[in-house]
Design a protein around this motif. Structure first.
Motif, mmCIF file in Angstrom:
data_model
loop_
_atom_site.group_PDB
_atom_site.id
_atom_site.type_symbol
_atom_site.label_atom_id
_atom_site.label_comp_id
_atom_site.label_asym_id
_atom_site.label_seq_id
_atom_site.Cartn_x
_atom_site.Cartn_y
_atom_site.Cartn_z
ATOM 1 N N UNK A 1 -9.085 9.272 -12.719
ATOM 2 C CA UNK A 1 -9.969 9.621 -11.604
ATOM 3 C C UNK A 1 -9.995 8.461 -10.630
ATOM 4 N N UNK A 2 -10.057 8.743 -9.312
ATOM 5 C CA UNK A 2 -10.117 7.662 -8.335
ATOM 6 C C UNK A 2 -11.252 6.691 -8.642
ATOM 7 N N UNK A 3 -10.929 5.395 -8.605
ATOM 8 C CA UNK A 3 -11.931 4.381 -8.884
ATOM 9 C C UNK A 3 -11.881 3.864 -10.296
ATOM 10 N N UNK A 4 -11.150 4.502 -11.198
ATOM 11 C CA UNK A 4 -11.031 4.056 -12.574
ATOM 12 C C UNK A 4 -9.788 3.192 -12.703
ATOM 13 N N UNK A 5 -9.952 1.904 -12.958
ATOM 14 C CA UNK A 5 -8.863 0.974 -13.194
ATOM 15 C C UNK A 5 -7.876 0.991 -12.026
ATOM 16 N N UNK A 6 -6.654 1.471 -12.236
ATOM 17 C CA UNK A 6 -5.646 1.470 -11.179
ATOM 18 C C UNK A 6 -5.988 2.507 -10.117
ATOM 19 N N UNK A 7 -5.514 2.307 -8.878
ATOM 20 C CA UNK A 7 -5.767 3.307 -7.822
ATOM 21 C C UNK A 7 -5.157 4.652 -8.177
ATOM 22 N N UNK A 8 -5.769 5.692 -7.686
ATOM 23 C CA UNK A 8 -5.246 7.046 -7.845
ATOM 24 C C UNK A 8 -4.062 7.204 -6.893
ATOM 25 N N UNK A 9 -2.906 7.570 -7.430
ATOM 26 C CA UNK A 9 -1.662 7.581 -6.645
ATOM 27 C C UNK A 9 -1.441 8.953 -6.003
ATOM 28 N N UNK B 1 -14.714 2.902 0.832
ATOM 29 C CA UNK B 1 -13.812 4.023 1.065
ATOM 30 C C UNK B 1 -13.114 4.462 -0.220
ATOM 31 N N UNK B 2 -12.572 5.676 -0.170
ATOM 32 C CA UNK B 2 -11.963 6.270 -1.347
ATOM 33 C C UNK B 2 -10.802 5.426 -1.860
ATOM 34 N N UNK B 3 -10.750 5.188 -3.165
ATOM 35 C CA UNK B 3 -9.725 4.312 -3.748
ATOM 36 C C UNK B 3 -8.432 5.052 -4.065
ATOM 37 N N UNK B 4 -7.642 5.314 -3.052
ATOM 38 C CA UNK B 4 -6.360 5.987 -3.249
ATOM 39 C C UNK B 4 -5.221 5.065 -2.809
ATOM 40 N N UNK B 5 -4.077 5.251 -3.435
ATOM 41 C CA UNK B 5 -2.855 4.549 -3.035
ATOM 42 C C UNK B 5 -1.849 5.608 -2.608
ATOM 43 N N UNK B 6 -1.425 5.575 -1.353
ATOM 44 C CA UNK B 6 -0.548 6.618 -0.833
ATOM 45 C C UNK B 6 0.880 6.114 -0.673
ATOM 46 N N UNK B 7 1.825 7.045 -0.806
ATOM 47 C CA UNK B 7 3.225 6.735 -0.578
ATOM 48 C C UNK B 7 3.935 7.983 -0.073
ATOM 49 N N UNK B 8 4.989 7.780 0.699
ATOM 50 C CA UNK B 8 5.830 8.874 1.174
ATOM 51 C C UNK B 8 6.997 9.059 0.217
ATOM 52 N N UNK B 9 7.302 10.314 -0.081
ATOM 53 C CA UNK B 9 8.403 10.635 -0.982
ATOM 54 C C UNK B 9 9.272 11.700 -0.328
ATOM 55 N N UNK B 10 10.580 11.513 -0.364
ATOM 56 C CA UNK B 10 11.468 12.500 0.238
ATOM 57 C C UNK B 10 12.895 12.332 -0.227
ATOM 58 N N UNK B 11 13.736 13.252 0.187
ATOM 59 C CA UNK B 11 15.147 13.194 -0.159
ATOM 60 C C UNK B 11 15.849 12.101 0.627
ATOM 61 N N UNK B 12 17.060 11.765 0.219
ATOM 62 C CA UNK B 12 17.847 10.746 0.916
ATOM 63 C C UNK B 12 18.016 11.127 2.381
ATOM 64 N N UNK B 13 17.870 10.141 3.266
ATOM 65 C CA UNK B 13 18.033 10.386 4.685
ATOM 66 C C UNK B 13 16.793 10.915 5.366
ATOM 67 N N UNK B 14 15.662 10.976 4.638
ATOM 68 C CA UNK B 14 14.432 11.520 5.218
ATOM 69 C C UNK B 14 13.812 10.592 6.248
ATOM 70 N N UNK B 15 13.896 9.281 6.028
ATOM 71 C CA UNK B 15 13.269 8.320 6.938
ATOM 72 C C UNK B 15 13.739 8.559 8.365
ATOM 73 N N UNK B 16 12.804 8.578 9.290
ATOM 74 C CA UNK B 16 13.126 8.812 10.684
ATOM 75 C C UNK B 16 13.212 10.270 11.062
ATOM 76 N N UNK B 17 12.883 11.185 10.110
ATOM 77 C CA UNK B 17 13.048 12.617 10.358
ATOM 78 C C UNK B 17 12.142 13.138 11.463
ATOM 79 N N UNK B 18 11.088 12.402 11.769
ATOM 80 C CA UNK B 18 10.165 12.869 12.797
ATOM 81 C C UNK B 18 10.503 12.329 14.183
#
Length: 331
Positions: free
Chosen positions: A5-13, A49-66
């Protein structure tokens, strides 16, 4: 859900999946809710603030897609989803566009191992392709709900809702109702008081019920047309033992007409809607006051402590006592 749960030990990913033909706002909304807010930390250091750790995940070549709209860097590979506690899939401009098979496989694997799975708008198509929505209630943008049902008949598509909470799997109707869903998740994770605090920071209404309409053009329906006064009256009288006859009389309808209209407007039966409202009121009382659980059960209209405890556990996933211990303000 397997993650802490968010806030327990490590950040919620929280993993935000970057799909082809991504709708930029569908990524920005959950990033705004769950992502870091460094600019707010300095002038308002006590936001908690809410204890979350965010990351972007995608297929190869995704960076810059926008393109020039948003610069995306550090997009992690699909296998990073094995580390996520929550996986959020934003929508695609074309929900029929092909998706990298490895990314789909990892989305499906995350769902099977118990990660919380979330889609924004047409992201539901990716969850469906990955097998996450099989035999589950789900929604998507009203323009694409029929297409989702046709392509994935094993999904129980519920159209015109802001969002659907089906336990481990949650889906939103459109990009902006994705904000409603994200705020709903915050309430579920951290309690009403902290979620409302984040809503104030984002200048967003803290709570819109998941049964509300997406305001699509559909004959004879709207958010609360014809029932607004009755819904308000029901909320003001949750402590009473309201019957279908009582509610129908207030709405000046027959019981049959009320039942039909009520489901049309809220997506719920009268009994289900009342139960949900009572539990929401009970959650607020558990978070902010010292009233005994038995007294709260009476105040929100449950006949017995046991009936309240069972219904609370069914809807919230915890006993009233456990919920209070976790979300009590100042605890």
């Amino acid at each position: 859900m397997t993650g802490q749960r968010p806030g327990e030990q490590a950040p919620h990913r929280v993993a935000l999946v970057v799909l082809p033909n991504l709708v930029p706002l569908g990524l920005a909304v959950p990033m705004g809710v769950f992502g870091p807010k460094p600019d707010l930390d300095r002038p308002l250091p006590n936001l908690d603030l809410a204890p979350y750790e965010t990351q972007l995940v995608g297929a190869a070549g995704t960076a810059g897609a926008l393109g020039n709209w948003m610069a995306m860097r550090d997009v992690r590979p699909p296998e990073s989803l094995t580390e996520a506690d929550t996986v959020i899939v934003p929508g695609m401009g074309d929900p029929t566009a092909p998706i990298d098979p490895e990314l789909l496989a990892q989305i499906g694997a995350a769902g099977r191992r118990g990660a919380r799975m979330v889609s924004i708008c047409t992201g539901a198509f990716a969850l469906a392709q990955a097998g996450v929505l099989t035999r589950r209630r789900a929604t998507t943008h009203w323009m694409f709900s029929r297409l989702l049902q046709e392509r994935h008949p094993d999904v129980r598509v519920v159209d015109h809702h802001l969002f659907i909470d089906d336990g481990q799997v949650l889906t939103s109707g459109g990009v902006m109702s994705g904000m409603d869903l994200c705020m709903h998740i915050l309430r579920r994770d951290l309690g009403t008081e902290r979620a409302d605090r984040t809503a104030r920071i984002l200048a967003f209404p803290p709570h819109r019920d998941d049964g509300r309409s997406q305001f699509a053009s559909r004959a004879g329906t709207s958010d609360s047309k014809g029932l607004g006064d009755t819904l308000a009256w029901m909320r003001e009288n949750l402590d009473r033992s309201l019957t279908l006859g009582d509610v129908a009389a207030h709405a000046h309808m027959s019981v049959r007409s009320l039942s039909r209209k009520f489901r049309e407007v809220t997506g719920r039966t009268v009994v289900t809607w009342l139960s949900e409202q009572r539990i929401e009121r009970a959650k607020q009382m558990l978070e902010t006051g010292d009233l005994a659980v038995g007294r709260i059960a009476e105040r929100v209209g449950f006949g017995t402590h046991e009936a309240f405890r069972l219904q609370f556990a069914r809807q919230v996933g915890a006993t009233p006592t456990a919920y209070r211990a976790t979300f009590r303000t100042g605890s």
